[in-house]
Write a protein that holds these residues in place. Sequence first.
Motif, PDB file in Angstrom:
ATOM      1  N   PHE A 112      46.818  46.657  29.055  1.00  0.00           N
ATOM      2  CA  PHE A 112      47.784  45.603  29.369  1.00  0.00           C
ATOM      3  C   PHE A 112      47.070  44.288  29.636  1.00  0.00           C
ATOM      4  CE2 PHE A 112      49.909  49.565  30.366  1.00  0.00           C
ATOM      5  CZ  PHE A 112      51.131  49.375  29.728  1.00  0.00           C
ATOM      6  N   GLU A 113      47.641  43.243  29.101  1.00  0.00           N
ATOM      7  CA  GLU A 113      47.127  41.901  29.332  1.00  0.00           C
ATOM      8  C   GLU A 113      48.102  41.199  30.267  1.00  0.00           C
ATOM      9  OE1 GLU A 113      45.380  39.359  25.973  1.00  0.00           O
ATOM     10  OE2 GLU A 113      47.371  38.523  26.315  1.00  0.00           O
ATOM     11  N   ARG A 114      47.575  40.887  31.448  1.00  0.00           N
ATOM     12  CA  ARG A 114      48.446  40.314  32.476  1.00  0.00           C
ATOM     13  C   ARG A 114      48.565  38.801  32.316  1.00  0.00           C
ATOM     14  NH1 ARG A 114      47.658  40.887  39.041  1.00  0.00           N
ATOM     15  NH2 ARG A 114      49.027  39.159  39.588  1.00  0.00           N
ATOM     16  N   HIS A 115      49.770  38.316  32.421  1.00  0.00           N
ATOM     17  CA  HIS A 115      50.033  36.881  32.428  1.00  0.00           C
ATOM     18  C   HIS A 115      50.851  36.539  33.653  1.00  0.00           C
ATOM     19  CE1 HIS A 115      48.756  35.897  28.242  1.00  0.00           C
ATOM     20  NE2 HIS A 115      48.941  37.193  28.107  1.00  0.00           N
ATOM     21  N   ASP A 116      50.351  35.586  34.418  1.00  0.00           N
ATOM     22  CA  ASP A 116      51.103  35.135  35.582  1.00  0.00           C
ATOM     23  C   ASP A 116      51.818  33.856  35.199  1.00  0.00           C
ATOM     24  OD1 ASP A 116      50.225  37.171  37.398  1.00  0.00           O
ATOM     25  OD2 ASP A 116      48.264  36.196  37.318  1.00  0.00           O
TER      26      ASP A 116
END
Length: 142
Positions: A121-125
């Motif tokens: 998973f690639e986290r984006h805030d």
Amino acid sequence: MSEPPFRILPRVTDRNRHFWTGGASGRLQFLRCQDDGTYVHPPAPRCPKCRGKHLEVEAVSGQATVLTYSVNFQPWMPGPELPFVLAIVELPEQEGLRLTTNIVNCDPESVEIGMPVRVIFERHDDGEESVYIPLFEPNAET
Ligand SMILES: [Zn+2]
């Protein structure tokens, strides 16, 4: 951890939140019909098979195989670093349960049809809630 690449992020709604935020706990999640076991993707209020509404969120294994792919060398839109591999992967849990994704953490030249991959998973805030984009990398264990 380095900055994640720019992506056009999905709009998280009550209907798809389980899918885009499941990565917070490392889970790739889909709605599943509790009457006949059908995974429902993209999220819908009813099971496409039996039209039932008894759907619950369930996690899948995160395994998949590459169904088709293309290697993109042209920066035709803002996106991940070039070149990147755009792929459709199929999950073993159900025929036709597919995701359009990127294959990462490998040489784009090494990607092939039928290759076993697993989710990361690639986290984006962005805004008030984090979004976890499911990407796939080679599954060395199989
Ligand atoms: Zn059903």
